[in-house]
Design an enzyme around this catalytic site. Structure first.
Site, short mmCIF file in Angstrom:
data_model
loop_
_atom_site.label_atom_id
_atom_site.label_comp_id
_atom_site.label_asym_id
_atom_site.label_seq_id
_atom_site.Cartn_x
_atom_site.Cartn_y
_atom_site.Cartn_z
N SER A 19 -11.14 18.56 -49.13
CA SER A 19 -12.52 18.22 -49.55
C SER A 19 -12.64 17.78 -50.85
O SER A 19 -12.23 18.40 -52.04
CB SER A 19 -13.78 19.42 -49.27
OG SER A 19 -14.77 19.20 -50.03
N HIS A 30 -11.99 14.91 -46.33
CA HIS A 30 -13.36 15.37 -46.27
C HIS A 30 -14.29 15.05 -47.23
O HIS A 30 -13.83 15.48 -48.40
CB HIS A 30 -13.03 16.81 -46.08
CG HIS A 30 -14.27 17.47 -45.41
ND1 HIS A 30 -14.93 17.35 -44.24
CD2 HIS A 30 -15.41 18.21 -46.03
CE1 HIS A 30 -15.98 18.00 -44.16
NE2 HIS A 30 -16.27 18.57 -45.40
N ASP A 81 -18.03 15.33 -48.79
CA ASP A 81 -19.29 16.02 -48.64
C ASP A 81 -20.49 15.37 -49.47
O ASP A 81 -20.53 15.03 -50.59
CB ASP A 81 -19.13 17.52 -49.29
CG ASP A 81 -18.23 18.39 -48.53
OD1 ASP A 81 -18.51 18.42 -47.36
OD2 ASP A 81 -17.19 18.84 -48.83
N MET A 126 -24.46 15.37 -50.30
CA MET A 126 -25.45 16.40 -50.43
C MET A 126 -26.47 15.86 -50.91
O MET A 126 -26.47 14.92 -51.98
CB MET A 126 -24.84 17.72 -51.03
CG MET A 126 -23.83 18.57 -50.68
SD MET A 126 -23.50 20.06 -51.50
CE MET A 126 -21.89 20.41 -50.82
N HIS A 131 -19.18 14.43 -44.15
CA HIS A 131 -19.95 15.62 -43.76
C HIS A 131 -21.24 15.26 -44.50
O HIS A 131 -21.44 15.50 -45.64
CB HIS A 131 -19.12 16.86 -44.11
CG HIS A 131 -19.79 18.01 -44.04
ND1 HIS A 131 -19.59 19.26 -44.57
CD2 HIS A 131 -21.12 18.30 -43.30
CE1 HIS A 131 -20.53 20.10 -44.16
NE2 HIS A 131 -21.47 19.67 -43.37
N MET A 161 -24.68 16.46 -45.44
CA MET A 161 -25.65 17.45 -45.48
C MET A 161 -26.96 16.85 -46.15
O MET A 161 -27.41 17.01 -47.32
CB MET A 161 -25.21 18.50 -46.34
CG MET A 161 -23.95 19.46 -45.89
SD MET A 161 -22.79 20.17 -47.07
CE MET A 161 -21.84 18.98 -47.24
N MET A 178 -19.14 25.69 -40.13
CA MET A 178 -19.22 26.07 -41.53
C MET A 178 -18.79 27.73 -41.46
O MET A 178 -19.65 28.40 -40.94
CB MET A 178 -20.77 25.87 -42.05
CG MET A 178 -21.13 24.54 -41.97
SD MET A 178 -20.15 23.46 -43.02
CE MET A 178 -20.02 24.25 -44.81
N ASP A 191 -14.82 24.66 -42.35
CA ASP A 191 -15.02 24.15 -43.46
C ASP A 191 -15.76 25.46 -44.23
O ASP A 191 -17.11 25.87 -44.07
CB ASP A 191 -16.31 23.15 -43.46
CG ASP A 191 -16.53 22.27 -44.75
OD1 ASP A 191 -15.94 22.79 -45.74
OD2 ASP A 191 -17.31 21.36 -44.88
N GLY A 219 -11.33 22.67 -50.19
CA GLY A 219 -11.53 22.08 -51.45
C GLY A 219 -11.08 22.77 -52.62
O GLY A 219 -10.01 22.13 -52.93
C1 DX5 Z 1 -19.68 23.11 -48.52
C2 DX5 Z 1 -18.65 21.82 -48.30
C3 DX5 Z 1 -17.46 22.12 -48.09
C4 DX5 Z 1 -16.71 22.57 -49.42
C5 DX5 Z 1 -15.61 23.51 -49.21
O1 DX5 Z 1 -20.82 23.03 -48.49
O2 DX5 Z 1 -19.13 21.44 -46.93
O3 DX5 Z 1 -16.82 21.05 -47.60
O4 DX5 Z 1 -16.25 21.60 -50.30
O5 DX5 Z 1 -14.99 23.97 -50.49
P1 DX5 Z 1 -14.03 25.19 -50.29
O6 DX5 Z 1 -13.01 24.83 -49.41
O7 DX5 Z 1 -13.92 25.35 -51.67
O8 DX5 Z 1 -14.84 26.27 -49.95
ZN ZN Z 2 -17.92 19.91 -46.00
#
Ligand code: DX5
Ligand code: ZN
Length: 225
Positions: free
Chosen positions: A12, A37, A39, A41, A70, A72, A141, A179, A201
């Site tokens: 990520s 990946h 993300d 947001m 992904h 969100m 998740m 994830d 990530g």
């Molecule tokens: C959280 C994200 C993840 C996040 C994972 O909302 O969707 O993809 O980046 O990060 P780590 O691997 O650090 O938990």
């Molecule tokens: Zn994610």
């Protein structure tokens, strides 16, 4: 036997150094990433704000592997064609964020991308009842969405086991991705529960040597029967 294909590691970029994002994505792909990946947001569906289609378009020429977006965000639909144009390969979304889940899945497919549906820790699996036949990815998740670097919620493993059972019963090729909070020392447990795709990530971008970290994850996965 399951219909599971080879394991995939999906770094990520949320935990990458955004000041040098091009270098970061090139390095992590050279280090063995199977998927990027991405993300997204919106400070509305989740309490954080990250990156959009312009950034996806900017990194696209630098990576040869699929980009797994992904979302969100709420609402979902308006932004889907923009990510498809920006070079996304997979687009997943949270069903609570869409007014018409089936329409959103079709929109992603019609835009030329693979659709995925995402389950938060408290999202019930009934959302799969009328969607599993239409998606290419289910994303579980194992943290509440919004931030990198959170602790893995162990209850996600039961959900992964149940979804694996349903995917196998469907006979379809559907990726099962997990994830949040995945590290070298718990990735094998997540694989044993039935996942085939692992988002990481902070575990990768927070390490000094991306290649060594990804290799350690693959070694842990190789030990899974
Ligand atoms: C959280 C994200 C993840 C996040 C994972 O909302 O969707 O993809 O980046 O990060 P780590 O691997 O650090 O938990
Ligand atoms: Zn994610």
């Amino acid at each position: 036997m399951t219909s599971r294909s080879a394991y995939r590691i999906a770094p990520s970029i949320l935990s990458a150094d955004f000041a040098r994002l091009g270098d970061e994505v090139r390095s992590v792909v050279a280090a063995g990433a199977d998927i990027i990946h991405f993300d997204v947001m919106d400070n509305h569906y989740v309490p954080n704000l990250t990156i959009g289609p312009l950034v996806c378009e900017a990194i696209r020429p630098h990576v040869q592997v699929p980009i797994d977006v992904h979302l969100m965000v709420k609402p979902v639909d308006r932004i889907v064609p923009d990510f498809a144009k920006a070079g996304a390969n997979i687009i997943s979304f949270h069903p609570e964020a869409s007014e018409h889940v089936d329409r959103t899945i079709q929109l992603i497919r019609d835009s030329g991308c693979k659709p995925g549906i995402v389950f938060n820790p408290a999202t019930p699996l009934h959302w799969l009842d009328h969607t599993l036949h239409a998606v290419d990815l289910v994303l579980v998740m194992s943290v509440n969405p919004g931030f990198g670097g959170q602790k893995f919620i162990p209850g996600a493993l039961d959900k992964v086991r149940e979804i694996r059972r349903r995917i196998d019963a469907s006979g379809r090729e559907v990726m099962l991705e997990v994830d949040g909070g995945i590290k070298t020392d718990n990735i094998a447990d997540v694989a044993r529960a039935g996942a085939d795709t692992f988002v990481a990530g902070s575990a990768i971008f927070g390490s000094k040597d991306y290649r060594a970290t990804i290799a350690a994850m693959r070694a842990a996965l190789a030990a899974v029967a």
